[in-house]
Scaffold this motif. Structure first.
Motif, PDB file in Angstrom:
ATOM      1  N   ILE A 109      -3.896 -40.980  72.497  1.00  0.00           N
ATOM      2  CA  ILE A 109      -3.196 -41.419  71.283  1.00  0.00           C
ATOM      3  C   ILE A 109      -4.124 -41.286  70.076  1.00  0.00           C
ATOM      4  CG2 ILE A 109      -2.089 -43.360  70.098  1.00  0.00           C
ATOM      5  CD1 ILE A 109      -1.223 -44.453  72.761  1.00  0.00           C
ATOM      6  N   ALA A 110      -5.356 -41.794  70.228  1.00  0.00           N
ATOM      7  CA  ALA A 110      -6.291 -41.808  69.099  1.00  0.00           C
ATOM      8  C   ALA A 110      -6.649 -40.399  68.637  1.00  0.00           C
ATOM      9  CB  ALA A 110      -7.549 -42.578  69.472  1.00  0.00           C
ATOM     10  N   ARG A 111      -6.657 -39.422  69.553  1.00  0.00           N
ATOM     11  CA  ARG A 111      -7.024 -38.059  69.168  1.00  0.00           C
ATOM     12  C   ARG A 111      -5.845 -37.261  68.642  1.00  0.00           C
ATOM     13  NH1 ARG A 111     -11.794 -37.233  68.861  1.00  0.00           N
ATOM     14  NH2 ARG A 111     -13.294 -38.092  70.334  1.00  0.00           N
ATOM     15  N   LYS A 112      -4.667 -37.512  69.220  1.00  0.00           N
ATOM     16  CA  LYS A 112      -3.532 -36.648  68.902  1.00  0.00           C
ATOM     17  C   LYS A 112      -2.782 -37.064  67.636  1.00  0.00           C
ATOM     18  CE  LYS A 112      -3.734 -33.821  72.457  1.00  0.00           C
ATOM     19  NZ  LYS A 112      -4.781 -32.869  72.114  1.00  0.00           N
ATOM     20  N   VAL A 113      -2.782 -38.367  67.360  1.00  0.00           N
ATOM     21  CA  VAL A 113      -1.976 -38.823  66.226  1.00  0.00           C
ATOM     22  C   VAL A 113      -2.515 -38.220  64.931  1.00  0.00           C
ATOM     23  CG1 VAL A 113      -1.397 -40.845  64.849  1.00  0.00           C
ATOM     24  CG2 VAL A 113      -1.179 -40.918  67.310  1.00  0.00           C
ATOM     25  N   LYS A 114      -1.591 -37.828  64.064  1.00  0.00           N
ATOM     26  CA  LYS A 114      -1.990 -37.212  62.808  1.00  0.00           C
ATOM     27  C   LYS A 114      -2.769 -38.197  61.949  1.00  0.00           C
ATOM     28  CE  LYS A 114       1.920 -34.669  61.532  1.00  0.00           C
ATOM     29  NZ  LYS A 114       2.760 -34.519  60.406  1.00  0.00           N
ATOM     30  N   MET A 115      -3.744 -37.693  61.235  1.00  0.00           N
ATOM     31  CA  MET A 115      -4.588 -38.513  60.375  1.00  0.00           C
ATOM     32  C   MET A 115      -3.760 -39.317  59.374  1.00  0.00           C
ATOM     33  SD  MET A 115      -7.502 -38.540  61.336  1.00  0.00           S
ATOM     34  CE  MET A 115      -8.694 -39.714  60.768  1.00  0.00           C
ATOM     35  N   VAL A 171      -4.872 -43.084  78.076  1.00  0.00           N
ATOM     36  CA  VAL A 171      -3.773 -43.220  77.117  1.00  0.00           C
ATOM     37  C   VAL A 171      -4.334 -43.484  75.712  1.00  0.00           C
ATOM     38  CG1 VAL A 171      -1.751 -44.587  76.466  1.00  0.00           C
ATOM     39  CG2 VAL A 171      -2.181 -44.069  78.872  1.00  0.00           C
ATOM     40  N   GLY A 172      -5.292 -44.427  75.624  1.00  0.00           N
ATOM     41  CA  GLY A 172      -5.862 -44.795  74.323  1.00  0.00           C
ATOM     42  C   GLY A 172      -6.522 -43.623  73.633  1.00  0.00           C
ATOM     43  N   SER A 173      -7.339 -42.847  74.390  1.00  0.00           N
ATOM     44  CA  SER A 173      -8.046 -41.765  73.706  1.00  0.00           C
ATOM     45  C   SER A 173      -7.106 -40.623  73.350  1.00  0.00           C
ATOM     46  CB  SER A 173      -9.244 -41.280  74.531  1.00  0.00           C
ATOM     47  OG  SER A 173      -8.840 -40.985  75.832  1.00  0.00           O
ATOM     48  N   LEU A 205      -1.494 -46.454  63.302  1.00  0.00           N
ATOM     49  CA  LEU A 205      -2.306 -46.424  64.499  1.00  0.00           C
ATOM     50  C   LEU A 205      -3.234 -47.636  64.569  1.00  0.00           C
ATOM     51  CD1 LEU A 205      -2.567 -44.553  66.827  1.00  0.00           C
ATOM     52  CD2 LEU A 205      -4.493 -43.454  65.698  1.00  0.00           C
TER      53      LEU A 205
END
Lengths: 480, 105
Positions: free
Chosen positions: A97-103, A93-95, A109
């Motif tokens: 979220i961390a990869r998909k969320v827009k910069m 879940v963490g990775s 985040l």
């Protein structure tokens, strides 16, 4: 082999396994320190992050395999199964979220992940409470502090997350000060009582859960009134809280890696908080109590005329300049105008104009927000100049474009002692030859005070959404 | 008062670590350039996920033969701790990758 007894300290045997575990904690602690050190230099930052992550992984693995409780029992197989499954789920879940969320959602985040750390600390303290010895004031103190600080970090960060995501508004009513004070007193009294009461923990279960609930509410109330330009301060403060809460839990387990890691983060977060507060020339108490707003008497007496500029005039002005400085603010992030802004600066550079960005330390909603935002749009970071370095160049700058920034360019900070922001270091845009201010409307900045810059003779306003305005400029300049 | 003194003596090593880590933390990150404020904060945030060790110990020695509130909350602590650790390190790396790419250009 891990159970082989190596020796005895104070009548207690210690085994090879226990020794290896402690050694691995030492190694992890070293990795944390080195990692953090490398993280503070641009060339080595990425390596530093890997080192810290490696230290964490090591401590996690050795704890699962080698940890023993006081009666010498290792972690059971079923328990290992549950732990591994939970870590796998959390990691997935963490990775994702961390990869998909827009910069551009970065501030939210970071707050969200900070909240999860706070929640974990609060839960650990809550669950360790029944094992604490009520007659031992010291161990009660760290347990209760861990619970209080962890839950404030959790609920406070969740509210910060909501605010940054635009889901939660600010609640700036004057009475919030008193409600907050009331809750702070309630939390302190309940906490102190739990520490010193010396009552068997079974009888105090209701009190510990009440304290948990109280601090969760307090965390919410504490962040509710703070907003806008003060967000970077709150975010780094909450970050340091999470570290301190983890260190308190380290005390419960007498675990040196947890103590060192937690305190390192606590100290680093505090430094960052102080840097942010200093960049606004205010005190931490002042930020937390929220004394901004209102404004001095003279602030409302600004006399002058607002002058607008057309897109075509602005395009000509920019195209025939030698040196242009862009001052980005939160408005740039809101309008998502960073990419088109970079397009504009490329276009101007193509015409031989020197373009630089002036970065105020508290521009945006988290420490370093503008740097991340512009990096996402591929702006090379040698073009981003810090406030102190760009200010001496201001008088030689042909055009300054202020995009969605307000208080950080308000000359009142320089010359109006009655202004609430008097003394705050600003980007001295008013010294440039021409100033173009991009703004949605004539609203005041976060501090709620008039900006003298807008009434300056050299200032021209370009009203509208920043992204649209810059897009129009780009189109216009291309035709020139 | 006596309690506090006893506590200090019992945990003197840990208290020394605290005192020294404060200075270490200040020393290690002082003079950090503004470009790195966000990644540094985010990386430090991931390190504070070290609380997961506490979660592991808690669930590790819990009675798993039946599902109790304590066990559920403990599992939740491990879950949140992992989110903090993995999410924090991954997002920091993503940010730094972005900076790096720009530097080579």
């Amino acid at each position: 082999m891990m159970d082989t007894i190596l020796g005895t300290i104070n009548g207690v045997d210690f085994t090879i396994g226990e020794t290896i575990l402690e050694l691995s904690y030492l190694l992890s602690a070293i990795f944390f320190v080195v990692g953090l050190k490398l993280l503070s230099h641009p060339e080595s930052a990425r390596k530093g992050n890997f080192y810290a992550a490696g230290g964490m992984l090591l401590a996690m693995i050795t704890t699962i395999l080698l940890h023993k409780n006081e009666s010498g029992q290792a972690i059971g197989l079923a328990n290992i199964g549950i732990i591994t499954a939970t870590i796998a789920a959390g990691g997935l879940v963490g990775s994702v979220i961390a990869r998909k969320v827009k910069m551009t959602a970065m501030p939210q985040l970071v707050s969200f992940f900070n909240a999860t750390g706070g929640a974990a600390s609060a839960l650990v303290a809550l669950l360790e409470y029944p094992n604490a010895d009520p007659s031992n004031t010291g161990s009660m103190l760290v347990t209760i502090l861990g619970l209080i600080i962890g839950s404030i970090a959790f609920s406070g960060s969740m509210i910060a997350y909501g605010k940054l995501d635009g889901k939660v508004g600010d609640l700036t009513a004057g009475y919030m000060k008193y409600i907050n004070l009331l809750f702070l007193i309630l939390v302190t009294v309940t906490g102190t009582w739990l520490v010193v009461s010396n009552t068997p923990v079974e009888e105090m279960q209701w009190a510990i859960y009440s304290l948990f609930a109280l601090t969760l509410v307090y965390g919410i109330l504490f962040v509710m009134p703070i907003g806008g330009a003060d967000m970077p301060v709150v975010i780094s403060l909450l970050n340091s809280f999470t570290g301190i809460a983890a260190a308190m839990a380290g005390f419960i387990y007498n675990n040196q890696a947890m103590i060192l890691g937690g305190i390192l983060v606590g100290a680093a977060g505090s430094i960052l908080t102080i840097l942010m507060v200093r960049a606004m020339n205010r005190s931490l108490v002042n930020v937390l109590v929220g004394a901004f707003g209102g404004g001095g008497a003279s602030a409302d007496q600004v006399q002058g005329i607002i002058k607008e500029i057309s897109v075509s005039d602005a395009s000509i002005l920019l195209s025939y300049s030698q040196s242009v400085v862009i001052v980005p603010g939160y408005g740039l992030a809101v309008a998502q105008a960073q990419h088109v802004c970079h397009e504009l600066d490329n276009l101007l550079e193509g015409k031989g104009v020197q373009v630089r960005y002036a970065i105020h330390p508290v521009a945006g909603r988290m420490p370093g927000h503008m740097n991340v935002l512009l990096a996402e749009a591929d702006v090379p970071y040698d073009k981003l100049v810090e406030m102190e370095d760009i200010n001496p160049d201001m008088p030689n700058t042909d055009v300054v474009i202020v995009i969605g920034a307000n208080d950080v360019v308000n000359p009142a900070a320089d010359d109006d002692p009655s202004s609430p922001i008097y003394g705050m270091p600003i980007i001295r845009t008013h010294e440039a030859k021409n100033i173009i201010v991009m703004k949605r409307g004539m609203g005041k900045g976060y501090a709620g005070i008039e900006n003298f810059l807008f009434f300056n003779d050299k200032t021209r306003m370009l009203f509208g959404n920043a992204k649209d305005s810059i897009q129009k400029l780009v189109t216009e300049i291309k035709t020139l | 008062m006596e309690d506090i003194l006893i506590y200090f003596f019992t945990y003197k090593e840990a208290i020394f670590i605290i005192a020294l880590s404060i200075f270490l933390g200040i020393e290690v990150i002082s003079n950090v350039p503004a470009v790195l404020h966000t990644p540094l904060m985010s990386g430090a945030n991931a390190i504070s996920g070290v609380i997961i060790i506490g979660g592991i110990i808690l669930v590790g020695h819990a009675d798993v033969s039946q599902l109790s509130i304590e066990l559920i909350l403990g599992i939740l602590a491990v879950f949140f701790g992992t989110l903090n650790v993995i999410g924090g390190f991954v997002v920091t790396d993503r940010m730094l990758e972005m900076f790096k790419k720009k530097k080579k250009k």
